[in-house]
Design a protein around this motif. Sequence first.
Motif, PDB file in Angstrom:
ATOM      1  N   PHE A 280     -11.644  -1.379  11.253  1.00  0.00           N
ATOM      2  CA  PHE A 280     -11.435   0.066  12.030  1.00  0.00           C
ATOM      3  C   PHE A 280     -12.708   0.760  11.806  1.00  0.00           C
ATOM      4  O   PHE A 280     -12.782   2.129  11.789  1.00  0.00           O
ATOM      5  CB  PHE A 280     -10.138   0.700  11.099  1.00  0.00           C
TER       6      PHE A 280
ATOM      7  N   ASN B 243      -7.279  -6.975  15.330  1.00  0.00           N
ATOM      8  CA  ASN B 243      -6.369  -6.884  14.200  1.00  0.00           C
ATOM      9  C   ASN B 243      -4.918  -6.822  14.800  1.00  0.00           C
ATOM     10  O   ASN B 243      -4.416  -5.873  15.343  1.00  0.00           O
ATOM     11  CB  ASN B 243      -6.597  -5.608  13.288  1.00  0.00           C
ATOM     12  N   GLU B 244      -4.257  -7.922  14.523  1.00  0.00           N
ATOM     13  CA  GLU B 244      -2.792  -7.892  14.977  1.00  0.00           C
ATOM     14  C   GLU B 244      -2.443  -7.302  16.211  1.00  0.00           C
ATOM     15  O   GLU B 244      -2.089  -6.169  16.191  1.00  0.00           O
ATOM     16  CB  GLU B 244      -1.722  -7.137  13.668  1.00  0.00           C
TER      17      GLU B 244
ATOM     18  N   ASP C 293      -1.274 -12.442   8.368  1.00  0.00           N
ATOM     19  CA  ASP C 293      -1.142 -11.403   7.407  1.00  0.00           C
ATOM     20  C   ASP C 293       0.512 -11.660   6.694  1.00  0.00           C
ATOM     21  O   ASP C 293       1.219 -12.058   7.651  1.00  0.00           O
ATOM     22  CB  ASP C 293      -1.182 -10.075   8.122  1.00  0.00           C
TER      23      ASP C 293
ATOM     24  N   TYR D 269       7.331  -4.824   1.113  1.00  0.00           N
ATOM     25  CA  TYR D 269       8.327  -3.815   1.811  1.00  0.00           C
ATOM     26  C   TYR D 269       9.610  -4.118   1.990  1.00  0.00           C
ATOM     27  O   TYR D 269      10.001  -5.587   2.309  1.00  0.00           O
ATOM     28  CB  TYR D 269       7.827  -4.023   3.174  1.00  0.00           C
TER      29      TYR D 269
ATOM     30  N   PHE E 290      -5.334  -6.972   1.841  1.00  0.00           N
ATOM     31  CA  PHE E 290      -5.467  -5.734   2.429  1.00  0.00           C
ATOM     32  C   PHE E 290      -5.267  -4.395   1.462  1.00  0.00           C
ATOM     33  O   PHE E 290      -4.072  -4.473   0.842  1.00  0.00           O
ATOM     34  CB  PHE E 290      -4.752  -5.319   3.661  1.00  0.00           C
TER      35      PHE E 290
ATOM     36  N   GLU F 298      -3.173   5.004   5.074  1.00  0.00           N
ATOM     37  CA  GLU F 298      -2.653   4.086   4.149  1.00  0.00           C
ATOM     38  C   GLU F 298      -3.177   4.357   2.909  1.00  0.00           C
ATOM     39  O   GLU F 298      -3.329   3.369   2.014  1.00  0.00           O
ATOM     40  CB  GLU F 298      -3.083   2.601   4.756  1.00  0.00           C
TER      41      GLU F 298
ATOM     42  N   HIS G 113      -1.046   2.597   0.342  1.00  0.00           N
ATOM     43  CA  HIS G 113      -0.975   1.041   0.463  1.00  0.00           C
ATOM     44  C   HIS G 113      -1.788   0.366  -0.827  1.00  0.00           C
ATOM     45  O   HIS G 113      -2.860   0.849  -1.164  1.00  0.00           O
ATOM     46  CB  HIS G 113      -1.279   0.616   1.661  1.00  0.00           C
TER      47      HIS G 113
HETATM   48  C1  GLA Z   1      -1.369  -5.150   8.599  1.00  0.00           C
HETATM   49  C2  GLA Z   1      -2.876  -4.485   9.011  1.00  0.00           C
HETATM   50  C3  GLA Z   1      -3.605  -3.936   7.958  1.00  0.00           C
HETATM   51  C4  GLA Z   1      -2.892  -2.854   7.157  1.00  0.00           C
HETATM   52  C5  GLA Z   1      -1.472  -3.728   6.555  1.00  0.00           C
HETATM   53  C6  GLA Z   1      -0.538  -2.982   5.704  1.00  0.00           C
HETATM   54  O1  GLA Z   1      -1.162  -6.232   8.049  1.00  0.00           O
HETATM   55  O2  GLA Z   1      -3.560  -5.504   9.492  1.00  0.00           O
HETATM   56  O3  GLA Z   1      -4.622  -2.975   8.675  1.00  0.00           O
HETATM   57  O4  GLA Z   1      -2.186  -1.919   7.830  1.00  0.00           O
HETATM   58  O5  GLA Z   1      -0.864  -4.371   7.471  1.00  0.00           O
HETATM   59  O6  GLA Z   1       0.263  -3.572   5.241  1.00  0.00           O
END
Ligand code: GLA
Length: 655
Positions: free
Chosen positions: A45, A149-150, A269, A310, A341, A351, A354
Amino acid sequence: MIADRLGGLAFGGDYNPEQWDEPVWKEDDELMREARVNLATVGVFSWALLEPEEGRYDFAWLDAHLDRLHANGIAVDLATPTASPPPWFTLAHPDAMPVTRDGTRLVHGSRDTYCLSAPAYRTAARRIASALAERYGDHPAVAMWHVHNEYVTLCWCEHTAAAFRVWLRARHGSLDALNEAWGTAFWSQRYGSWEQVLPPRATQWHRNPGLTLDFSRFFSDEVVAAYSEQRDAIRAHSDRPVTTNMMQPGYQNVDLWALSREVDLVAIDHYPDRPGLDAAADVAFAADRARSFGGGRPWLLMEQGTSTVYEQGRTLAKEPGEILRHSLGHIARGSDGALFFQWRQSKAGAEQWHSAMVPHAGPDSRVFTEVKATGEAVSRLGDLAGSTVTADVAVLHDSDAWWALNSDGLPSSELGYHSALRNAHRALWDNGVVTDFAHPEADLSRYRLVVAPALYLLSDAGAENLRRYVVDGGTLLVQYFSGVVDSRGHARLGGYPAAPLREVLGIRVEEYRPLRHEERIVLSDSSHGTVWSESVRAQGAEVIAAYTHGALAGSPALTRNHCGTGDAWYLSTQLDDADYTALMSRLLDAAGVGPVRPPGIEVVVRQGEDGRCWQFVLNHLAEPVPLPEAHDVLTGGPVRELPPGGCAVLTGGPL
Ligand code: GLA
C-alpha cells in the motif's frame, strides 16, 4: 521455486515499515530474527510514498528498507502498490474512479478504489510496476513479486461499458448471436446496435441472466489481462517469480483456473469465518483449492491472521495453538510456507484492530510467543519444500457454474455455489480424505471419486467428459440442480440434466420442487433432505432412497446407475450434514478410497520426488491421540501421543 531462494519454507508476512520509525525498525530486525522470519511482503500500500506526484518517484526510503531487510537475512516479496491509488490520482483522473451499479462514483479515502477498465488507471499501474521492476528487478533482497492485492473492485462505468462491448464483440461475433445467446426476444430486450448494450447496472427487476453471466466472464478476463500486463512489465526487468494474492474462497470475481495459469505460483489469503473445527475444515478447503488451481504444484499461503477469525461482524480470537495448527494445515496441503497479514499491528489507520504477528501489546504477548513457536516449527520443515500432495477424490469447481448460479430468478434463493462446494468438501474432510478440486472439462481419470455439487451450468464438453469418466470406471456423484443449462445459460430441453450425463445417470429429472424455508423431509432410508427436491424418473438407475411424502412419495431421491465400468449416483435433495457425510463414506467405500479417519484428526501426506514422505497429523480434538511411534520433525524426537490440539510431522513408516 521460492523455497530455493529462501533456503526453506517461507515464514513472515506483510511488512509496512512506513507506518513506523527508526527505533521500531531496529526492534523489527531483532524480533524478525527471533521469530525466524525469512520473507516480508513490502510495498503493498505504498503508492502515495513511492510516487508522491504523477511521474515523480521517491525510492530512497524503500532502498533503505530493502537493504536493511537484506542485511538481516530477510528476503522480500516486493509488491506493486496498485490496489490503492493515491489521492492525486483520483483528482487527476476522476473518470478512473469506480462507479457502483446504481451510478454512484466512489472517491478515495479507503482502498481498492479504481476502475480496472479505465485507461488512465491501467497506464498508471503499468508505469509504477515497470519503475519498481527497473529499480529492484535484480536487488538481492527481492525473492519474488506480488502484483497488486486481491483483485476485487467491480465497476459499472462508461469505460467498463466500452471494454465490455469490445469483449462481447469478440465472444459473440455479431449482435444477432448476442441477442440469441441472451434470449433478448423476451421482455423486449433486443439490441439494435452495440452502443445499446450496457453493463448490468441497477434496473427495475430481474437482470437478464445472459448479460450477468457474460459480465462476470468479462470482468474475470479484465483482471487476468490487468495482472498479466503488470507481470510482463516486471519480467522485462526481473527473473524472480511473479504472483498475486487471490481472495478468500467466498469471493468469485475471477476465474481462478484462468488466473492461476498466469502466475508463477498460486498465492492465497485465508481468514476462516467460523471458529473451532469449522475453521480447521475451512483451512483445508482453502488449501485444497489453492493446490488444485496450481495443478498440484506447491503454492503459498500469502496471508492469514494471527488471532482473527471473521464471523458475522465479529473478529474472534484464535484459540491457543491455532496459529501453529492453521499454519501447518496449509503447509500439509501443499503450501511452501505460512505468511501473515501483517507483521506489526498498526497503531492507526483502517486496520488498526486487525491482528498481527507483533500485537499492540508488543512481543511480551501470547500471540508473539505463538508466532515464534510457529516460525521455529516452519524452519524445521525446509526439507519438504517442493513436495506434493495426492488426492483420490475431486470436487468439481467451475466459475461459469458459480456465476450462472448467481442469476436472478432461480427457483430458490437458497442455492449457493460456495456453500455447496464447502459442504461437499466438509463431508469428505469429515471422512478424513484429502480432496482436490477439478474443472468439469479436466482430465479426471486419476480420481476414484468425483463429486459434482451445484453444477448448474455444464458445457456440452463437460457433460461428455463426465460421461467418459464414468464409462471408464470412475464413481461420480451428481447433485441436484446440475447440468441444467448450457454455456449460454439456456435450459436443457427434454428433461434435465444435460443429455449424455442423463444417460449415464440413468435418470430423467422432470420437475424441480424447491422446499419451503426450513422444511425438512424424510427419505425412505431415514435420511433427511432440506432446501430442494425433484421429480426424478429412474430410467435404468437403481433407486437407493425414495421420497416418502407429498406429490413425490415413492419417487427416486438417491439413485445409482452402473454404466460402462463405473457408477453414477444422483442425489436430488440437500441431505442433512450427518446424512451427507454418511453418503460420502459409502461412496468412498464403493470407490475403494481409504484410509478413512475419525473427524477431528487430520492426516495429510506430502511426498517428495525422491519418495520421501512427511505425514502431518493435526489433532483438532480436546482429547489426546495415541500414535504409533515415529520420528517427529517438529520436535526432532520420537512421538507416541499427540496432546489435545497438538501437531506432529512424522517421518518413517505409515500411520
Ligand atoms: C486482505 C488484504 C489485507 C488485509 C486483510 C485483512 O487479505 O489483502 O490487506 O486487509 O485482508 O484481513
